[in-house]
Every structure is written in structure tokens, then in C-alpha cells.
Design a protein around this motif. Sequence first.
Motif, PDB file in Angstrom:
ATOM      1  N   ASP A 236       0.707  -1.279  -0.029  1.00  0.00           N
ATOM      2  CA  ASP A 236      -0.086  -0.163   0.013  1.00  0.00           C
ATOM      3  C   ASP A 236       0.780   1.373   0.114  1.00  0.00           C
ATOM      4  O   ASP A 236       0.424   2.369   0.111  1.00  0.00           O
ATOM      5  N   ASP A 237       2.171   1.003  -0.241  1.00  0.00           N
ATOM      6  CA  ASP A 237       3.096   2.159  -0.221  1.00  0.00           C
ATOM      7  C   ASP A 237       3.359   2.298  -1.868  1.00  0.00           C
ATOM      8  O   ASP A 237       4.450   1.811  -2.502  1.00  0.00           O
ATOM      9  N   TYR A 238       2.652   3.377  -2.274  1.00  0.00           N
ATOM     10  CA  TYR A 238       2.637   3.741  -3.885  1.00  0.00           C
ATOM     11  C   TYR A 238       2.217   5.036  -4.178  1.00  0.00           C
ATOM     12  O   TYR A 238       1.376   5.638  -3.167  1.00  0.00           O
ATOM     13  N   ASN A 239       2.742   5.835  -4.723  1.00  0.00           N
ATOM     14  CA  ASN A 239       2.517   7.365  -5.193  1.00  0.00           C
ATOM     15  C   ASN A 239       1.782   7.358  -6.479  1.00  0.00           C
ATOM     16  O   ASN A 239       2.384   6.560  -7.409  1.00  0.00           O
ATOM     17  N   ILE A 240       0.754   7.943  -6.755  1.00  0.00           N
ATOM     18  CA  ILE A 240       0.139   7.983  -7.803  1.00  0.00           C
ATOM     19  C   ILE A 240       0.793   9.153  -8.798  1.00  0.00           C
ATOM     20  O   ILE A 240       0.455  10.370  -8.160  1.00  0.00           O
ATOM     21  N   GLU A 241       1.279   8.935  -9.689  1.00  0.00           N
ATOM     22  CA  GLU A 241       1.660  10.057 -10.649  1.00  0.00           C
ATOM     23  C   GLU A 241       0.701  10.657 -11.542  1.00  0.00           C
ATOM     24  O   GLU A 241       0.847  11.806 -11.944  1.00  0.00           O
ATOM     25  N   SER A 242      -0.261   9.737 -12.359  1.00  0.00           N
ATOM     26  CA  SER A 242      -1.322  10.342 -13.006  1.00  0.00           C
ATOM     27  C   SER A 242      -2.247   9.220 -13.086  1.00  0.00           C
ATOM     28  O   SER A 242      -2.266   8.095 -12.917  1.00  0.00           O
ATOM     29  N   THR A 243      -3.351   9.629 -13.514  1.00  0.00           N
ATOM     30  CA  THR A 243      -4.467   8.956 -13.783  1.00  0.00           C
ATOM     31  C   THR A 243      -5.159   9.033 -15.289  1.00  0.00           C
ATOM     32  O   THR A 243      -5.186   9.815 -15.641  1.00  0.00           O
ATOM     33  N   GLU A 244      -5.623   7.787 -15.685  1.00  0.00           N
ATOM     34  CA  GLU A 244      -6.090   7.626 -17.151  1.00  0.00           C
ATOM     35  C   GLU A 244      -7.601   7.049 -16.692  1.00  0.00           C
ATOM     36  O   GLU A 244      -7.581   5.811 -16.325  1.00  0.00           O
ATOM     37  N   THR A 245      -8.623   7.344 -17.584  1.00  0.00           N
ATOM     38  CA  THR A 245     -10.000   6.910 -17.506  1.00  0.00           C
ATOM     39  C   THR A 245     -10.487   6.917 -19.004  1.00  0.00           C
ATOM     40  O   THR A 245      -9.856   7.477 -19.680  1.00  0.00           O
ATOM     41  N   GLY A 246     -11.217   5.835 -19.228  1.00  0.00           N
ATOM     42  CA  GLY A 246     -12.113   5.976 -20.476  1.00  0.00           C
ATOM     43  C   GLY A 246     -13.002   5.136 -20.768  1.00  0.00           C
ATOM     44  O   GLY A 246     -13.191   4.052 -20.083  1.00  0.00           O
ATOM     45  N   VAL A 247     -13.743   5.249 -21.938  1.00  0.00           N
ATOM     46  CA  VAL A 247     -14.621   4.529 -22.166  1.00  0.00           C
ATOM     47  C   VAL A 247     -14.814   4.382 -23.642  1.00  0.00           C
ATOM     48  O   VAL A 247     -14.828   5.011 -24.424  1.00  0.00           O
ATOM     49  N   ILE A 248     -14.514   3.121 -24.181  1.00  0.00           N
ATOM     50  CA  ILE A 248     -14.533   2.646 -25.378  1.00  0.00           C
ATOM     51  C   ILE A 248     -15.721   1.754 -25.876  1.00  0.00           C
ATOM     52  O   ILE A 248     -15.848   0.599 -25.390  1.00  0.00           O
ATOM     53  N   PRO A 249     -16.436   2.012 -26.822  1.00  0.00           N
ATOM     54  CA  PRO A 249     -17.500   1.209 -27.414  1.00  0.00           C
ATOM     55  C   PRO A 249     -17.020   0.083 -28.100  1.00  0.00           C
ATOM     56  O   PRO A 249     -16.183   0.195 -29.022  1.00  0.00           O
ATOM     57  N   MET A 250     -17.442  -1.266 -27.659  1.00  0.00           N
ATOM     58  CA  MET A 250     -16.949  -2.385 -28.564  1.00  0.00           C
ATOM     59  C   MET A 250     -18.441  -2.730 -29.239  1.00  0.00           C
ATOM     60  O   MET A 250     -19.342  -3.321 -28.288  1.00  0.00           O
ATOM     61  N   THR A 251     -18.663  -2.574 -30.387  1.00  0.00           N
ATOM     62  CA  THR A 251     -20.019  -2.737 -31.156  1.00  0.00           C
ATOM     63  C   THR A 251     -19.737  -3.188 -32.462  1.00  0.00           C
ATOM     64  O   THR A 251     -18.793  -2.913 -33.116  1.00  0.00           O
ATOM     65  N   ASP A 252     -20.755  -3.999 -33.080  1.00  0.00           N
ATOM     66  CA  ASP A 252     -20.796  -4.476 -34.494  1.00  0.00           C
ATOM     67  C   ASP A 252     -21.470  -3.438 -35.250  1.00  0.00           C
ATOM     68  O   ASP A 252     -21.849  -3.751 -36.471  1.00  0.00           O
ATOM     69  N   PHE A 253     -21.853  -2.265 -34.653  1.00  0.00           N
ATOM     70  CA  PHE A 253     -22.849  -1.408 -35.399  1.00  0.00           C
ATOM     71  C   PHE A 253     -22.033  -0.931 -36.739  1.00  0.00           C
ATOM     72  O   PHE A 253     -20.651  -0.674 -36.704  1.00  0.00           O
ATOM     73  N   PRO A 254     -22.710  -0.848 -37.874  1.00  0.00           N
ATOM     74  CA  PRO A 254     -21.891  -0.631 -38.929  1.00  0.00           C
ATOM     75  C   PRO A 254     -21.654   0.914 -39.356  1.00  0.00           C
ATOM     76  O   PRO A 254     -22.455   1.307 -40.506  1.00  0.00           O
ATOM     77  N   PHE A 255     -20.886   1.410 -38.480  1.00  0.00           N
ATOM     78  CA  PHE A 255     -20.561   2.847 -38.598  1.00  0.00           C
ATOM     79  C   PHE A 255     -20.287   3.266 -40.004  1.00  0.00           C
ATOM     80  O   PHE A 255     -20.565   4.236 -40.753  1.00  0.00           O
ATOM     81  N   GLU A 256     -19.611   2.419 -40.778  1.00  0.00           N
ATOM     82  CA  GLU A 256     -19.079   2.633 -42.258  1.00  0.00           C
ATOM     83  C   GLU A 256     -20.114   2.796 -43.327  1.00  0.00           C
ATOM     84  O   GLU A 256     -19.631   3.414 -44.284  1.00  0.00           O
ATOM     85  N   GLU A 257     -21.464   2.491 -43.109  1.00  0.00           N
ATOM     86  CA  GLU A 257     -22.446   2.392 -43.858  1.00  0.00           C
ATOM     87  C   GLU A 257     -23.077   3.822 -44.093  1.00  0.00           C
ATOM     88  O   GLU A 257     -23.677   4.338 -44.921  1.00  0.00           O
ATOM     89  N   GLU A 258     -22.414   4.827 -43.088  1.00  0.00           N
ATOM     90  CA  GLU A 258     -22.514   6.421 -43.321  1.00  0.00           C
ATOM     91  C   GLU A 258     -21.660   6.732 -44.444  1.00  0.00           C
ATOM     92  O   GLU A 258     -21.771   7.984 -44.539  1.00  0.00           O
ATOM     93  N   ASN A 259     -20.567   6.207 -45.062  1.00  0.00           N
ATOM     94  CA  ASN A 259     -19.649   6.699 -45.928  1.00  0.00           C
ATOM     95  C   ASN A 259     -20.473   7.053 -47.223  1.00  0.00           C
ATOM     96  O   ASN A 259     -21.432   6.098 -47.471  1.00  0.00           O
ATOM     97  N   THR A 260     -20.253   8.014 -47.853  1.00  0.00           N
ATOM     98  CA  THR A 260     -20.782   8.487 -49.026  1.00  0.00           C
ATOM     99  C   THR A 260     -19.784   9.051 -49.752  1.00  0.00           C
ATOM    100  O   THR A 260     -18.680   8.903 -49.658  1.00  0.00           O
ATOM    101  N   LEU A 261     -20.190   9.714 -50.935  1.00  0.00           N
ATOM    102  CA  LEU A 261     -19.274  10.137 -51.968  1.00  0.00           C
ATOM    103  C   LEU A 261     -18.416  11.303 -51.474  1.00  0.00           C
ATOM    104  O   LEU A 261     -17.433  11.650 -51.673  1.00  0.00           O
TER     105      LEU A 261
END
Length: 378
Positions: A236-261
Motif C-alpha cells: 500500500d506504499d505507492y504514489n500515484i503520478e497520473s490517472t487515466e480513464t476511458g470508455v470505448i464502445p465495443m460494437t458491431d454497429f456498421p458505422f461505415e455504412e454512413e460513408n458517402t461520395l
Amino acid sequence: MLGPTYFYVIIGGGLAGLQLARQLSRDVFFKGKKIAIIDSDFSVPIKTWCFWEKGTGKWDKLVSKSWKNGDFYAAEEKVDLNLSPYSYKMIKAADYHQQLKKELEESGDIVFITDEITEIDQVTLKAKGRNGNYGATHFFDSRVDPAYLESKKHTTIFQHFKGLEVTTKDPIFNPEVFTMMDYRIKYENATSFTYILPVSKNKALVEHTFFTPFLTEDKVYDDLLEKYFQKILKTDDYNIESTETGVIPMTDFPFEEENTLQITKIGTGGGWVKASTGYSFKNTEKRITRIIENIKSGNLPGENLINKRFRKYDAIFLDVLAQNNHKGEEIFSKFYSKNSPQDIFRYLDEETSIPEDLKIMFSLYSFDFIKSFFRKGI
């Protein structure tokens, strides 16, 4: 007010946007073509990207640490991961942003604009922002369509995490071995694990990660990390130098279908995050290479960016994990204990043949996968 006109407008100055601009600026085919990168906030988040590759790579000057060996821990099992000829490499977002922005500013063809784009008018070829309008022959758009959250046809779970970069008084880390997944401390009835990137004997990024259909409160991460330090790392003897957080969607939604000319979706907004793992760095590199090749060949930039066969595999896996989230440890234990790291990496890189795919699928075999196969209609 008509506003300025550029050859390309890139919406989003993150991983994908900066890397696309860099590749365009380094290719003589695009010399003299003015490019705008537009983002509402160019500040650099505290973030770490990791990826695997063989030998030397184009990003090695930015790699702050790499490993040839890893560990996987289940509650009752440990798997040693000898990665050779691969290395697992870490890049800090601050180093990446600083280097790419410097290169792009020196190129002379790139303009950085702070604005929030609210709409792209495909008739007038204008990106409409809070502060102005921006014309282009083509738009590369990294904004994420929130429709994926409402889709009943597609599966979404979230990779969400909190990581602590710590220094310790005692030398408790092995800097030659990273921890891919450690399930010895986990959230009840959910897929959650600890991930460790040791930089030295006294310094590491220690992160607790969830692959779940739900999000959680900050205190949950803190409690799990505290337990890990006390029960596994025995300190329990440690110093926190920095913190990182995140939320990444893991999905099979076809975002690429929004591609157009006129518009090509990129980054998370283009479905470039590997749905079954949440990894995106190497996927971004590969898809940007394909975009450049498409343009130079006279094809639409977004043509053939997504491998539909592997999208189907990911859809099944996500459905299994969404329906049976308490079985994550069991599923990943089979994945890492019954397959070599080299085969796993090739599969996740979408470089395997169908017979090789089947070998990996059979190693994960359970009735849950059969049910998901039919539920997803594949």
C-alpha cells in the motif's frame, strides 16, 4: 458568409485524424492540397495506446516501452505468453500528439481550427461549425453517431477503465513482463480484470478494466485497484503520478455504412475499433493506408475498409459476452490457454485463413456461441 475552402476537411484531431493528416502530408500525390483539421478541443488527454507488431515499426521513436513476454491470470490458472517474433508496444498520447502536430505544422499544408462541427451539408459541401462554415472536396469525419446506442439489431458493450501510473518504494514489478489480463480481483458476475504495463521495477500503469454492458462509478474502480495492490501486489506504499480513464464502445454497429461520395467516417466513428478487443492503434494505421491507396487508385476513400468476415466473428463474440458477461474469465482463459500468442495476434489482426479461424473458434466452443450464432442471424 461562405467561409474558407480546403481540399480535405478532417473532423477530429485525435488518433485517426492526426495520423490521416500526417500520411496525406507525407505523400507527394497530395502535395499542395490544403487540409484543415477541425476539433472543438485540441488538448491532449492522458491516454496510453498499446499494440503488437513484428520487429521494428514506423512508430518506434514514440514507443516508451515494449515487451516480449506477458502473463495471463485466471483465478486458478496462469498462462505465460512468449510473444516472439512480436513485441507489445506502448505509446503515450502526449508524445504522439506532440510529434504529429509538430510535423503537420511544419508541412505548410495543414491548418488547425478550433471549432465544433454540427453538420455536414453534402449539397453545398460545407461543414457547419459553431464559429463558421468550411468547404472541402471531401470530409473525413471521426464523430461517433449515437444511433449505435439505440440499435436493437447490433450488440454494444463498453470497455471502460481506470488506470493509475504509480511509483512504489519497493521493486515489485518485473519490467520485462506485462500483464494482459488478471482475473484474481474482479467485479462480481461481470467481465473485469487488471492490466499492468510495468516500465521499471518501481513504476507501472496498473489499470482495472471492464468489458460490460453497463458503466460504473469511479469508486468501484478505486476499490478494485486498492484490493489488487493489497492482495496481489502486497503493498500500500505507492504514489500515484497520473490517472487515466476511458470508455470505448465495443460494437458491431456498421458505422461505415454512413460513408458517402463526400464523407468518409474514420476512427471510432468509422468502426475502426476492433469490436472484440477495443484495440484501435494498428487498425487505424492499416485503414489509413487503405484510404490513401483508394484515393490514388480513383476509388472512394472508404471503400473496403472493413473486413465483413471478421465483423461477423466479432458480432458473435460480443453477443456471447453481452448475454453471458459473468463468463468472461472462462472465455478468455480458453482463448489464451488453447492458442499461441502468435495465432491470437494474427487472428485479431484479421490475417488468418478460414481454417485458422475455425481452429480458434473451436477452442472457445460452448453452447453459448451456438446460440449467439443463430441469434445474430449469421
